[in-house]
Design an enzyme around this catalytic site. Sequence first.
Site, PDB file in Angstrom:
ATOM      1  CD  GLU A 169      13.008  -2.696  84.734  1.00 12.56           C
ATOM      2  OE1 GLU A 169      12.007  -2.115  85.150  1.00 12.56           O
ATOM      3  OE2 GLU A 169      13.541  -2.450  83.615  1.00 12.56           O
ATOM      4  CB  SER A 207       6.436  31.966  58.577  1.00  7.48           C
ATOM      5  OG  SER A 207       6.592  31.831  59.970  1.00  7.48           O
TER       6      SER A 207
END
Length: 367
Positions: A53, A222
């Site tokens: 805007e 992991s």
Amino acid sequence: MATDSKYMKRALILAKKGVGKTSPNPVVGCVIVKNGIIIGEGWHKRAGGHHAEVHALNMAGAEAHGADVYVTLEPCSHKGRTPPCCDALIRAGVKRVVVGMSDPNPQVNGGGLQALQQVGIDTVCGILADECRDINKPFLKFIATGQPYVTYKCAMTLDGKTASYSGDSRWISCEASRKLVHQMRAESDAIMVGVNTVIADNPQLTVRHIRGRNPLRVIVDSHLRTPENAAVVNGHLAQGTIIATTETNTEIHARYLTKGVSLLVCSSENNRVSLHDLWNKLGKLGVSSLLLEGGSHLAGCALTQGLIDNCVFFYAPKVIGSDGFSPFAINGTTSMSNSISFQDLCMQRVGTDIMLTARPEIKCSQD
């Protein structure tokens, strides 16, 4: 209504220019019209910068007084890194504000429209709402769940194989497809692969075929098996690499930390990184869009746990055979009634390949 749709379509085109540049903020486009002529345009170009805007108002100048404003997302009414857009619209003296969709951010959530209405500015909301939501899927999921919007990408042969028996996958897809994938990388906050992919392919996981920023690189590892000579943990790439692990041994951590790599210790599920926990932790780091590129075990776990929002498959006109690798390592499906279905299929040609996009029907977790 036809006029409103016309200018909202233009605002959507502008908004798309910000894709991949505004995270964790939404992409927004704005058009200012007076007497049937566009006098101002703008889009949100980067997080922390002026909103759409403000860019449009700066272009319109004093002519914005009495004009109609078309914006894809409800103007903000709170002060963040930039002042509220509502205040700027009110000061400019605009007559009418047409909004594509309301902003679900709790800090806005209708407050922007209300602020405009309170000073007598006419407002309309819901013009091309589906299209406005579509361009902000990562933002909307991030606001609702705190987790990233996850897209799984893979290239495969016509018989659904991502690599040959020996593990060779270079190159299944054509150059045009690879260029598009790099565009997807540039538009994502992070790109993710499993440690087996790092060991097998030693990828860089960077943007190369186009101009664009490199996303964060997330390695799901992991038990910290990532080779210390891997490209993603050495040189300048190390600074943008995160290894997600369950390993808590600080001596092993130090090998990676000294290179500049970040470690994300996650809870364990079946002796592997809990993907639910990882998704939440990435969200807390501000990752709102994640491009998952494999491997098959990681993709299979994410799919069956409902953690993939969208899939992009590149089918190449080639056949490998039954001993090749599949995109999802999923075992135990004994009947078609237990298969995972997809919806919203969309297909197009990319070079010599076929690109298919589809959404898994499994509801994505919001835990």
